[in-house]
Write a protein that holds these residues in place. Structure first.
Motif, short mmCIF file in Angstrom:
data_model
loop_
_atom_site.label_atom_id
_atom_site.label_comp_id
_atom_site.label_asym_id
_atom_site.label_seq_id
_atom_site.Cartn_x
_atom_site.Cartn_y
_atom_site.Cartn_z
N ILE A 1 18.48 -7.04 5.73
CA ILE A 1 17.54 -6.44 4.58
C ILE A 1 18.58 -5.78 3.54
O ILE A 1 19.44 -5.12 3.96
N GLN A 2 17.97 -5.80 2.23
CA GLN A 2 18.68 -5.21 1.30
C GLN A 2 17.99 -4.21 0.44
O GLN A 2 16.89 -4.12 0.93
N SER A 3 18.56 -3.99 -0.49
CA SER A 3 17.90 -2.88 -1.23
C SER A 3 16.19 -2.99 -1.80
O SER A 3 15.35 -2.61 -1.64
N ASN A 4 16.22 -4.41 -2.34
CA ASN A 4 14.79 -4.97 -2.53
C ASN A 4 14.50 -6.32 -2.17
O ASN A 4 13.77 -7.10 -2.56
N ALA B 1 8.44 0.49 3.07
CA ALA B 1 8.02 -0.71 3.69
C ALA B 1 9.40 -1.51 4.07
O ALA B 1 9.50 -1.78 5.21
N LEU B 2 10.38 -1.35 3.30
CA LEU B 2 11.80 -1.86 3.75
C LEU B 2 12.18 -1.14 5.08
O LEU B 2 12.98 -1.73 5.89
N SER B 3 12.22 0.01 5.07
CA SER B 3 12.65 0.78 6.34
C SER B 3 11.89 0.41 7.60
O SER B 3 12.50 0.32 8.73
N GLU C 1 13.32 -2.84 8.38
CA GLU C 1 14.72 -2.69 9.07
C GLU C 1 14.87 -2.07 10.45
O GLU C 1 15.65 -2.34 11.10
N LYS C 2 13.60 -1.30 10.79
CA LYS C 2 13.54 -0.82 12.04
C LYS C 2 13.37 -1.74 13.16
O LYS C 2 13.70 -1.90 14.17
N ILE C 3 12.43 -2.77 12.71
CA ILE C 3 12.33 -4.13 13.74
C ILE C 3 13.13 -5.33 13.32
O ILE C 3 12.85 -6.42 13.79
N THR C 4 14.28 -5.22 12.68
CA THR C 4 15.03 -6.33 12.38
C THR C 4 16.44 -6.00 12.82
O THR C 4 17.04 -4.91 12.70
N LYS D 1 0.75 -1.10 -0.15
CA LYS D 1 0.07 0.03 -0.11
C LYS D 1 0.90 1.33 0.19
O LYS D 1 0.49 2.25 -0.33
N GLU D 2 2.12 1.12 0.22
CA GLU D 2 3.04 2.27 0.45
C GLU D 2 4.06 2.02 -0.64
O GLU D 2 4.36 0.87 -0.94
N ASP D 3 5.18 2.83 -0.58
CA ASP D 3 6.39 3.01 -1.39
C ASP D 3 7.23 1.60 -0.87
O ASP D 3 7.33 1.29 0.16
N ARG D 4 7.86 1.10 -1.66
CA ARG D 4 9.05 -0.06 -1.44
C ARG D 4 9.91 0.52 -0.52
O ARG D 4 10.32 -0.36 0.45
N THR D 5 10.43 1.59 -0.43
CA THR D 5 11.69 2.03 0.62
C THR D 5 11.00 2.04 2.02
O THR D 5 11.68 1.95 2.96
#
Length: 98
Positions: free
Chosen positions: A51-54, A24-26, A29-32, A18-22
């Motif tokens: 977590i990597q770029s995609n 969602a990954l950020s 990344e905050k909880i990893t 529902k949101e941008d890929r970046t």
């Protein structure tokens, strides 16, 4: 005899972001925590992994059940592909006990 497929199938899931890929990954990344970080609170609801770029590869940080399965996934445009696997050491333990 292919017990791996019969007893331990991988699960595949496909979703739409529902949101941008970046974003969602950020959030992920905050909880990893990184694999080499020391975990003080085993009851925290966080993941261990990378977590990597995609793409990502994470497991739960729970002391007992955390390393049982691994979540591998990737993000392409707005689609998320997730594959859930059982780690090999647990597969062998289950086969021996079976």
């Amino acid at each position: 005899m292919n017990l791996d497929i019969a007893l331990f199938p991988s699960r595949y899931y496909l979703g739409i972001l529902k949101e941008d890929r970046t974003v969602a990954l950020s959030k992920l990344e905050k909880i990893t925590l990184l694999d080499n970080q020391y975990i003080v609170d085993w009851n925290a609801n966080v993941f261990n992994g990378k977590i990597q770029s995609n793409s990502f590869e994470v497991s739960l940080s729970n002391k007992y059940y955390g390393k049982l399965c691994v979540f591998k996934g990737g993000i392409e445009n707005k689609q998320v592909h997730i594959k859930i696997l059982i780690k090999n050491i647990y597969k062998w333990i289950f086969i021996i006990l079976w």
